[in-house]
Structures are given as C-alpha cells and as structure tokens.
Design a protein around this motif. Structure first.
Motif, PDB file in Angstrom:
ATOM      1  N   PHE A 148      18.206 123.445  68.330  1.00  0.00           N
ATOM      2  CA  PHE A 148      18.439 122.374  67.367  1.00  0.00           C
ATOM      3  C   PHE A 148      19.798 121.716  67.562  1.00  0.00           C
ATOM      4  O   PHE A 148      19.933 120.495  67.462  1.00  0.00           O
ATOM      5  CB  PHE A 148      18.325 122.926  65.945  1.00  0.00           C
ATOM      6  N   PHE A 149      20.825 122.526  67.840  1.00  0.00           N
ATOM      7  CA  PHE A 149      22.163 121.950  67.940  1.00  0.00           C
ATOM      8  C   PHE A 149      22.322 121.063  69.174  1.00  0.00           C
ATOM      9  O   PHE A 149      23.332 120.375  69.314  1.00  0.00           O
ATOM     10  CB  PHE A 149      23.213 123.063  67.943  1.00  0.00           C
ATOM     11  N   SER A 297      23.145 126.579  65.252  1.00  0.00           N
ATOM     12  CA  SER A 297      22.010 125.898  64.624  1.00  0.00           C
ATOM     13  C   SER A 297      21.886 126.283  63.158  1.00  0.00           C
ATOM     14  O   SER A 297      21.626 125.429  62.298  1.00  0.00           O
ATOM     15  CB  SER A 297      20.714 126.234  65.365  1.00  0.00           C
TER      16      SER A 297
END
Length: 496
Positions: A148-149, A297
């Motif tokens: 996600f990051f 994340s």
C-alpha cells in the motif's frame, strides 16, 4: 483547501478531533515520510548490488564482501543514497524541485518503456488462475496491505498545502490528478509484470529486469535495470521532503522542540531536515526492507481512517438536542469496522464467525444510516467544532471549496476498507505497530502536554497575542518560507 496549513492528516485531525489523536496521526505520517524513504533507500541498495553484478560486470565475490553480509546488516549503498537525498534537501527547496522534476520525467519514461515493452511479452496463460486458490481473496488483501505504501505519495501534497498557490482550487485538483496517474501506472505495471512471467517466478528485488531477462529481452532488461537504479532515489528524496513541514507544524503547536520550526536565512527548514534525515539514514542503513513495509502501511492506514473521521466531524453536525451524537457514532463505526475486519480475516471459515460478521456489518450499516439521517450537514465547515484553533477560525462558508461526495457513505466505506487492510497484518507486525504507538503516546504525555501551546495558553489567547505583537490584525501565526516555484530571494507566507 479549507484548512490550508502544513501537516496533512495531522492538521485535519487536530482541527476535528483534538491534539492527542493528531499527534498519533503525525506518528503515522512519520512512518510514511521518513521510514518509507528509508525502506526505498534500502531497496535501492539491494537493486544497486544486483545491477553491479548483472550489468556492470562486477564480481559477485566483491559485491558480497563490500556491500552484502556486513556487520549488523549494514547496507552502504542505502546509506549513501539516503545521505545524498538529505544533502539535496538541505541545499534548498528550489534545488530540490529542479532535481525532482528531472528525475520524475525520467522515471515516467522508464515506466512507459517497461509497461509498453513488457506488454509485447505478455502470455495469457500467466493470468490463469486469476486469483490462485491457495491465496484467495484474503491473499489479495494481504498483498494490498504490504504494498500500500508504494503509491501513497499523494498525501505529501496535503502536507505542502501551506505552500500552495490558491490551495482551495489547486490542492484538490493536484490530489485527484496524482491519484489517477499513480493508480493507472501501478495497475498497468502490475498487470504487465504478471503477464510476462508466472507470479511465483517474479523477482522480489528486480521485477521487470528479471522478467525481461527470462523472456530473452536482454537489452530491455539492462535498460529497465539501469532506469530503476537511476530514478528510484527520487522516491527517497520526495518521501523525506514533507517530514520537515510536518515537524514544523508540530513545533508551531509546541508538541516537539522549537528548533524543528526554525527557518534559516534562505527560508529552509534546515535543522528539521537534518534531524529527520539522520533518522532515515540510520534506518536505511541497518533495517531490511521486508521488516518495514507492513509497519509503514499500517501507520498510513490509521492516519487515513482518522482523516475520514475528521471529514465526518467537520462536514456534519450533531442534532441540537444531542450535540455529542455525531462524535459517538463516528467512534462507534470505527470500532465496529475494526471488529468486523478481524472477524472476516480470522473467523470467516466458521459458522459462528459468519454470524458475528453479519451482526457487525449490520451495526456498521445502522451507524452509518444513523449519521446520515440524524446528523445534518453543518451550515459552515466545522460543524460543532470549536471556532478557534491553531488555524485561526476552523469554520468558513462552504462556497468555492472542493466538497467530498457521498458523505457519510464514502468516508465510512473508506474507514472499513482501511480496517480490512489493517486486519491482514501478522501478529508480529501488529505488536511492533502497537509498541510504536505506545512510545508515541508516552512522548506526547511527557513532552507535548507540558509544552503544547493549546494546553498552556489556549489558541485564542495565542492568536490574540500574535495579532497584538504584529500590529496588523493577522488571524494566523506566520513564518517566512521560500518556495520551490518562487524566484530567487522571493518569499511566501506559510500559514502555521
């Protein structure tokens, strides 16, 4: 655009929920800015080692002796690129902007080359099965949490809001355009990479170069490998760029030492950059990449849930007879979302687990509908929030501002999705995150509560004193910060 101040999610949560939740949000943003920069620097160090062996002709024995397997896991290449990024930022924001623009254009060209070149080598058989049975939908969400990051840099646009020209117009546009571009590139690159080689053969350190090599495209492999090594450092630079602005906002509030808010003669936050950069260099040098991605994340997902909660609290207003109903329902929905997510991830297989999932979903839906039909939209942005905070007035007419659609349904859905992603984490990652948040809380109660401007004087008094000292009736605390787009010797007022 309605809170045009440095701090991103920190600023929103401060205005909507309060100081301590905002400090927690700042801790999450630090994971996004500093620790993610360190993770990318570490990844670049690994890619550089591979490039030296495969393309530059350096012997593997030399690389292993000098760059790998060093005491304490030290990665010298990660230390070098992290240090270089700090040096560029210390040189000044104008110089940083020029470097950023050059490398960003180059990076986009490399991405276009890899996607278009890889599309020619795609095989439909690599997409079957589309979702491997051993992973299922849970595996899809687990992978989403880990990566996600990799595309949340758009949040840094919010952190630079205080330096934007006409933020009420340009900030929403910049966020939406950036989101569209990054998401499109991310999806296209992922699809092409999976189409080039079976998912289980994808290299964890050099995805596209290795995929081209497996398909016999040696030149394309070398170009993409060199492109990754050349352009990945810009991610380190941009990741760190927002952290001094966040620390500046915290220093304005008295939540961190005042030197983080000091501006040098050139309009740069040099001390804040050096302090943040030192942390990034140490983490990049000694902590492996795979130990950082889940924690980063998770911290960001918590921040985004707080931001969505802030939107609900600022856009809506509790009924006059029960002004606290909105806050209570927002808190209840967040709790129900966490419980439901944990049940889905860990207990879905059992009949009893399905029953409790259904109950928790019903509770979430009921809470969202209760917010919708009992908490009308506030006449002014800010609802029942206090009229004065560190931003001056937190309420303003709603005209001429970007307005998030489908409130409260969209932010509630976002909170639930964030919770689902968080629930995918393994126990060790959750424990590390919990320890980090506990240490953050200890720091706040030992230092922040003692020196916080809001706790010591109250923001109304502080703003009145500032107005009196300036003699010009300003409603904001002001610092002079030079901007990347300004000509030499020009300054711009940054709202603190």
């Amino acid at each position: 655009g309605q809170i045009p101040a440095s701090g991103s999610s920190y600023a929103y949560v401060y205005a909507a929920i309060g100081e301590f939740p905002a400090f927690i949000a700042a801790a999450g943003l630090t994971l996004e800015y500093v620790i993610s920069g360190a993770a990318v620097a570490r990844s670049w160090g690994d890619k550089m080692s591979d490039w030296l062996i495969w393309d530059a002709g350096v012997s593997e024995e030399w690389v292993d002796f000098h760059l790998r397997g060093l005491p304490l896991g030290f990665n010298p290449m990660a230390a070098v690129i992290a240090t270089a990024s700090v040096a560029v930022l210390v040189a000044g924001v104008r110089e940083s902007r020029a470097v950023t623009n050059i490398f960003t254009v180059t990076k986009l060209l490399i991405i276009a080359f890899m996607v278009l070149g890889g599309a020619v080598l795609m095989k439909s058989s690599n997409f079957s099965p589309y979702v491997p049975t051993q992973y299922g939908l849970t595996g899809v969400f687990r992978g989403t949490t880990s990566c996600f990051f990799g595309y949340i840099g758009y949040d840094e646009i919010c952190c630079m809001a205080g330096e934007a020209v006409n933020p009420r117009r340009n900030l929403p546009r910049a966020i939406l355009i950036t989101l569209a571009c990054v998401t499109t590139c991310y999806m296209a690159a992922s699809a092409v990479l999976v189409g080039m080689v079976p998912y289980y053969d994808i290299s964890t350190t050099s995805g596209f170069p290795d995929a081209f090599a497996q398909n016999g495209a040696t030149l394309a492999s070398q170009i993409s490998s060199f492109g990754e090594v050349l352009t990945l450092p810009i991610v380190v630079l941009v990741s760190l760029m927002a952290q001094p602005r966040l620390m500046y906002a915290l220093a304005c509030d008295g939540l961190v030492p005042a030197f983080f808010g000091e501006v040098d003669a050139h309009g740069s936050l040099t001390k804040g950059t050096l302090a943040s950069g030192a942390v990034m260099i140490v983490v990049a040098s000694f902590v492996p990449f795979n130990s950082l991605n889940d924690m980063i994340s998770a911290g960001i997902l918590i921040c985004f849930s707080l931001t969505n909660s802030s939107l609900l609290l600022m856009r809506l207003s509790g009924p006059e007879s029960k002004p606290g109903l909105l806050g209570a329902q927002v808190g209840f929905f967040n709790g129900a979302a966490v419980v439901c997510s944990l049940l889905i991830v860990h207990f879905w297989e059992s009949l009893l687990g399905k029953f409790f999932v259904a109950v928790s979903v019903a509770m979430m839906v009921g809470s969202c509908l209760l917010i919708k039909f009992t908490c009308p939209e506030a006449a002014e942005f800010g609802g029942n929030r206090p009229a004065v905070s560190r931003f001056g007035s937190t309420v303003s007419p709603n005209h001429d501002f970007f307005r998030a659609p489908l409130v409260p349904f969209l932010p509630c859905a976002a909170i639930f999705v964030n919770s689902c992603l968080l629930a995918q984490l393994e126990l060790d990652a959750m424990l590390i995150l919990a320890l980090y948040l506990i240490l953050t809380s200890v720091l706040y109660f030992l230092y922040g509560t003692k020196y916080s401007v809001g706790n010591r004087f109250g923001w109304r008094q502080e703003l009145e004193d500032t107005n009196h000292d300036n003699g010009n009736g300003l409603n904001h605390l002001i610092k002079q910060i030079s901007l990347p787009y300004m000509k030499k010797n020009e300054n711009y007022e940054l709202i603190c």
